[in-house]
Design a protein around this motif. Structure first.
Motif, mmCIF file in Angstrom:
data_model
loop_
_atom_site.group_PDB
_atom_site.id
_atom_site.type_symbol
_atom_site.label_atom_id
_atom_site.label_comp_id
_atom_site.label_asym_id
_atom_site.label_seq_id
_atom_site.Cartn_x
_atom_site.Cartn_y
_atom_site.Cartn_z
ATOM 1 N N LEU A 86 0.839 -1.195 0.000
ATOM 2 C CA LEU A 86 0.000 0.000 0.000
ATOM 3 C C LEU A 86 0.883 1.257 0.000
ATOM 4 C CD1 LEU A 86 -2.686 -1.111 2.621
ATOM 5 C CD2 LEU A 86 -2.920 -1.032 0.124
ATOM 6 N N PRO A 87 0.354 2.370 -0.477
ATOM 7 C CA PRO A 87 1.151 3.595 -0.554
ATOM 8 C C PRO A 87 1.709 4.004 0.811
ATOM 9 C CG PRO A 87 -0.887 3.851 -1.788
ATOM 10 C CD PRO A 87 -1.004 2.566 -1.037
ATOM 11 N N ASN A 115 -8.270 11.149 -8.397
ATOM 12 C CA ASN A 115 -7.186 10.482 -7.673
ATOM 13 C C ASN A 115 -7.379 10.464 -6.160
ATOM 14 O OD1 ASN A 115 -6.707 13.375 -7.861
ATOM 15 N ND2 ASN A 115 -4.753 12.981 -6.866
ATOM 16 N N THR A 116 -8.592 10.815 -5.703
ATOM 17 C CA THR A 116 -8.849 10.862 -4.259
ATOM 18 C C THR A 116 -9.905 9.835 -3.852
ATOM 19 O OG1 THR A 116 -10.457 12.644 -4.614
ATOM 20 C CG2 THR A 116 -8.198 13.293 -4.048
ATOM 21 N N MET A 117 -9.879 8.682 -4.502
ATOM 22 C CA MET A 117 -10.898 7.654 -4.254
ATOM 23 C C MET A 117 -10.354 6.290 -4.646
ATOM 24 S SD MET A 117 -13.126 8.903 -7.525
ATOM 25 C CE MET A 117 -12.769 10.584 -7.031
ATOM 26 N N LEU A 118 -10.967 5.247 -4.130
ATOM 27 C CA LEU A 118 -10.651 3.921 -4.643
ATOM 28 C C LEU A 118 -11.242 3.789 -6.042
ATOM 29 C CD1 LEU A 118 -10.908 1.338 -1.721
ATOM 30 C CD2 LEU A 118 -8.960 2.690 -2.503
ATOM 31 N N HIS A 119 -10.590 2.992 -6.869
ATOM 32 C CA HIS A 119 -10.918 2.996 -8.295
ATOM 33 C C HIS A 119 -12.373 2.653 -8.641
ATOM 34 C CE1 HIS A 119 -10.004 -1.336 -7.901
ATOM 35 N NE2 HIS A 119 -10.789 -1.473 -8.929
ATOM 36 N N PRO A 181 -4.078 3.859 2.801
ATOM 37 C CA PRO A 181 -3.704 2.638 3.515
ATOM 38 C C PRO A 181 -4.288 2.560 4.909
ATOM 39 C CG PRO A 181 -1.806 4.102 3.255
ATOM 40 C CD PRO A 181 -2.901 4.640 2.390
ATOM 41 N N HIS A 182 -4.412 3.692 5.585
ATOM 42 C CA HIS A 182 -4.953 3.678 6.948
ATOM 43 C C HIS A 182 -6.444 3.341 6.944
ATOM 44 C CE1 HIS A 182 -1.099 5.287 8.018
ATOM 45 N NE2 HIS A 182 -1.297 6.372 7.275
ATOM 46 N N VAL A 183 -7.169 3.899 5.957
ATOM 47 C CA VAL A 183 -8.598 3.581 5.856
ATOM 48 C C VAL A 183 -8.791 2.104 5.523
ATOM 49 C CG1 VAL A 183 -10.722 4.050 4.582
ATOM 50 C CG2 VAL A 183 -9.210 5.945 5.215
ATOM 51 N N ILE A 184 -7.981 1.590 4.606
ATOM 52 C CA ILE A 184 -8.110 0.177 4.219
ATOM 53 C C ILE A 184 -7.793 -0.733 5.394
ATOM 54 C CG2 ILE A 184 -7.059 -1.631 2.806
ATOM 55 C CD1 ILE A 184 -6.859 0.421 0.548
ATOM 56 N N ARG A 185 -6.749 -0.393 6.145
ATOM 57 C CA ARG A 185 -6.382 -1.244 7.284
ATOM 58 C C ARG A 185 -7.449 -1.216 8.378
ATOM 59 N NH1 ARG A 185 -1.121 1.595 6.803
ATOM 60 N NH2 ARG A 185 0.144 0.364 5.344
ATOM 61 N N SER A 186 -8.109 -0.077 8.535
ATOM 62 C CA SER A 186 -9.102 0.031 9.601
ATOM 63 C C SER A 186 -10.483 -0.452 9.192
ATOM 64 C CB SER A 186 -9.204 1.484 10.083
ATOM 65 O OG SER A 186 -9.698 2.312 9.057
ATOM 66 N N GLY A 188 -11.161 -2.106 5.804
ATOM 67 C CA GLY A 188 -11.218 -3.064 4.720
ATOM 68 C C GLY A 188 -11.255 -2.369 3.366
ATOM 69 N N PHE A 189 -11.161 -3.199 2.327
ATOM 70 C CA PHE A 189 -11.071 -2.676 0.962
ATOM 71 C C PHE A 189 -12.466 -2.448 0.390
ATOM 72 C CE2 PHE A 189 -10.052 -2.497 -3.525
ATOM 73 C CZ PHE A 189 -8.835 -1.851 -3.542
ATOM 74 N N ALA A 190 -13.178 -1.491 0.976
ATOM 75 C CA ALA A 190 -14.509 -1.114 0.480
ATOM 76 C C ALA A 190 -14.388 0.228 -0.207
ATOM 77 C CB ALA A 190 -15.496 -1.028 1.620
ATOM 78 N N PRO A 191 -15.127 0.443 -1.304
ATOM 79 C CA PRO A 191 -15.023 1.713 -2.037
ATOM 80 C C PRO A 191 -15.272 2.919 -1.137
ATOM 81 C CG PRO A 191 -16.239 0.123 -3.337
ATOM 82 C CD PRO A 191 -16.051 -0.489 -1.980
#
Length: 198
Positions: A86-87, A115-119, A181-186, A188-191
């Motif tokens: 992750l970045p 560029n400020t969102m998950l794809h 990366p912090h949002v994903i870790r806390s 999960g990989f949700a849009p």
């Protein structure tokens, strides 16, 4: 209908190409090999940079002639990755990939956006529980108007699009990648996306 070249055939490039084609545009997709990218960019009116940001500057600088006079929509973030992939840090602190591209390609009209969102949000902004914001950064008002139109074609409402001003404002939106990366870790990989609430 606009002739669009999407450079990058990964998840981001593939999703943008499919959505723009569905909106009625003539879209060519190229991988990041210089020959394929040059051929696609040469025949397009608008070029979308969906290549990995760490290599974007080198690749696109080599396409100076093919990009001359074109609108370059830069959706990439230039980062170094941590051990988890992750970045972890910005490659252009005190600047941005978009600014570096505009400096290296003075004959090209660079516009930073998406560029400020998950794809998944790029092509389905209405899928979130609250409206996201798509930011525009760039020197050329007409180029930003072209990109605004493409965003509307992707499902973005006009009121969800915020023009921040010149290309230097891209350093703020590119820095937002450090949230990811912090949002994903806390959570999960949700849009998700950054949204300006008023």
């Amino acid at each position: 209908m606009t002739r669009i070249a999407v450079l990058g055939n990964g998840r981001v490039g593939g999703a943008l190409a499919a959505a723009l084609t569905g909106a009625g545009h003539e879209v060519t997709v190229a991988d990041r090999t210089p020959g394929a990218a040059a051929e696609a960019a040469g025949g397009a009116q608008v070029v979308v940079n969906a290549t990995p940001g760490a290599g974007s500057l080198d690749l696109l600088t080599g396409l100076r002639e093919q990009l001359r006079g074109k609108v370059l929509v830069d959706v990439a973030n230039a980062t170094s990755d941590g051990p988890d992939g992750l970045p972890a840090d910005l490659l252009h602190p005190g600047s941005s990939l978009a600014e570096q591209l505009q400096s290296a390609l003075p004959g090209t009209r660079v516009v930073k956006t998406l560029n400020t969102m998950l794809h998944p949000v790029m092509t389905a902004p209405a899928s979130l529980a609250q409206p996201p914001t798509a930011f525009l950064s760039g020197q050329d008002p007409l180029a930003k108007q072209v990109v605004r139109g493409l965003l509307v074609d992707l499902g973005w409402h006009e009121e969800w699009i915020a023009d921040l001003g010149g290309i230097e404002t891209a350093r703020a939106t590119e820095a937002a990648i450090l949230f990811v990366p912090h949002v994903i870790r806390s959570s999960g990989f949700a849009p998700f996306a950054i949204s300006i609430a008023r």
